[in-house]
Design a protein around this motif. Structure first.
Motif, short mmCIF file in Angstrom:
data_model
loop_
_atom_site.label_atom_id
_atom_site.label_comp_id
_atom_site.label_asym_id
_atom_site.label_seq_id
_atom_site.Cartn_x
_atom_site.Cartn_y
_atom_site.Cartn_z
N ARG A 1 2.96 -2.98 -1.49
CA ARG A 1 2.30 -4.23 -1.15
C ARG A 1 2.40 -5.17 -2.36
NH1 ARG A 1 -2.56 -5.56 1.98
NH2 ARG A 1 -2.69 -3.34 2.54
N VAL B 1 0.22 -6.89 4.95
CA VAL B 1 1.06 -6.44 3.83
C VAL B 1 2.19 -7.45 3.66
CG1 VAL B 1 2.62 -4.67 2.94
CG2 VAL B 1 0.53 -4.01 4.15
N THR B 2 2.31 -8.00 2.44
CA THR B 2 3.36 -8.98 2.15
C THR B 2 4.17 -8.54 0.95
OG1 THR B 2 2.03 -10.82 3.01
CG2 THR B 2 3.87 -11.38 1.56
N ASN B 3 5.48 -8.63 1.07
CA ASN B 3 6.40 -8.37 -0.04
C ASN B 3 7.43 -9.49 -0.08
OD1 ASN B 3 5.64 -5.68 -1.23
ND2 ASN B 3 5.99 -5.01 0.89
N THR C 1 5.81 -10.41 5.99
CA THR C 1 4.44 -9.94 6.18
C THR C 1 4.33 -9.14 7.47
OG1 THR C 1 3.56 -11.88 5.01
CG2 THR C 1 2.02 -10.63 6.38
#
Length: 303
Positions: free
Chosen positions: A14, A63-65, A59
Motif C-alpha cells: 500500500r 489501497v493505492t499504489n 486504487t
C-alpha cells in the motif's frame, strides 16, 4: 502478465512505487498500458493517469499504489530511473533494452519483498539476458516460463499455420518455437559439422604448418594453427579472445605469448597477420622466433 503484476502489487503493498518499462514510452503505452488500464477498469480498479508526469495511480478497496512508466531505448536512459526506490518492476520486451538501463531498474528495487518481472521474444543465444537470467534462472531464484506460438490464445489455428508456413530457419525457431536461435554469423552456408569437422585421430601427417591471425583490439582476436596435408587444410588449434566478454583488453605482448602457446612444438613456416596490425607484426618480429608476413586482404581472394 501486466494484470498479474498489478494484482501482486495491490495485494501485497500500500502506498508504494512500481515501474513499467519498455524500449520507448510510446510502445509501452500502446502495447501494455492501454489494454491494461481498460482491463483494470472492467475489474473494478480506479486508474488515475498523469500523462505529463508518466505515472498512473491505481486504487482498489482503499489501497493505492503508483506505477511509473519508463522508456529504455539507449545507454543514457539509465539516468532516467536512477535514484528512485521501487518495490517492483516489469520490463516488457527486456531483450530490446540496453543492459545498463535494465540493471539500473533492477537496482532500484530495494524494498523488502520486491519482485522483478520480465518478458521478451527470443533473441541471439549470446544475448546477455539469455546468459544472465534464463540460463541462470535457478541460481537467481527465478521462475522461467517458455511459451511457443501455440500458447498464444489470440491466434486462430488458421493464422498460426500461416505464420508457421511463412517463417523458416532461425526465424521459425524464434517466433514459432520460442527458442533463442542465431539468425546470422554463418558465412559459409554450406558448412556441415558432419562433413567439415574431422576427429583428431583421422588427420593425416601434415606437410606444412602456418598460423593465420585475424588481429583486433576492439573486436575478437582470433589465431588459428593450420596444417596442410594431401591437398586439404586442417585447423588444428585455435585461440580466440573477446575483451567485450572478459572486460579486459590485452597488449600485443600478451597476444604474442598466446601465439607461442598456440604454436607449441609445431614447426610453423609463417605467421600471417592482418597488414594493418603494424604493432603486432612489429612485436612478432622483435622476438625473432617466427617469420611473419602481411595477409592479402582482398575479399574475393580470401573467400
Amino acid at each position: 502478465m501486466s494484470i498479474g503484476f498489478v494484482a501482486w502489487a495491490m495485494s501485497s503493498f500500500r502506498g508504494h512505487n512500481f515501474a513499467f518499462c519498455e524500449k520507448t514510452i510510446t510502445s509501452l503505452k500502446r502495447n501494455v498500458m492501454m489494454p491494461l488500464l481498460d482491463s483494470l477498469g472492467s475489474l473494478g480498479f480506479t486508474c488515475l493517469e498523469r500523462v505529463s508526469k508518466n505515472y498512473v495511480n491505481i486504487t482498489l478497496a482503499n489501497v493505492t499504489n503508483r506505477f511509473y512508466i519508463f522508456g529504455g531505448k539507449d545507454e543514457s536512459s539509465a539516468a532516467l530511473i536512477q535514484g528512485m526506490t521501487l518495490t517492483g518492476v516489469l520490463l516488457d520486451e527486456v531483450a530490446l533494452m540496453p543492459r545498463s538501463f535494465v540493471e539500473q531498474a533492477l537496482a532500484r528495487c530495494s524494498v523488502s519483498g520486491s519482485r522483478l518481472w520480465f518478458n521478451c521474444n527470443p533473441d541471439h543465444p549470446a544475448h546477455w539476458f539469455y546468459r544472465e537470467w534464463i540460463q541462470k534462472a535457478d541460481e537467481k531464484n527465478a521462475l522461467y516460463l517458455h511459451f511457443t506460438m501455440r500458447d498464444n490464445p489470440s491466434l486462430s489455428d488458421r493464422v498460426r499455420r500461416r505464420y508457421e508456413r511463412i517463417y523458416s530457419g532461425a526465424f521459425y525457431e524464434r517466433f514459432v518455437l520460442g527458442k533463442w536461435a542465431c539468425t546470422s554469423g554463418q558465412i559459409y552456408t554450406m558448412f556441415s559439422e558432419e562433413k567439415h569437422v574431422v576427429p583428431p585421430e583421422e588427420i593425416p601427417p601434415c606437410e606444412q604448418w602456418f598460423v593465420f591471425c585475424d588481429y583486433s583490439t576492439t573486436n575478437p582476436m582470433s589465431m588459428g594453427l593450420w596444417g596442410y596435408a594431401d591437398g586439404v587444410w586442417y585447423r588444428i588449434r585455435e585461440y580466440y579472445y573477446n575483451y567485450k566478454i572478459s572486460g579486459e583488453r590485452l597488449t600485443d605482448e600478451e597476444y604474442y605469448q598466446a601465439l607461442e602457446d598456440l604454436v607449441g612444438e609445431y614447426p610453423i613456416e609463417t605467421v600471417v597477420v592482418d597488414p594493418f596490425a603494424i604493432s603486432f607484426i612489429t612485436c612478432i618480429q622483435r622476438h625473432q622466433q617466427f617469420i611473419v608476413q602481411p595477409a592479402d586482404n582482398d575479399v574475393m581472394s580470401g573467400i
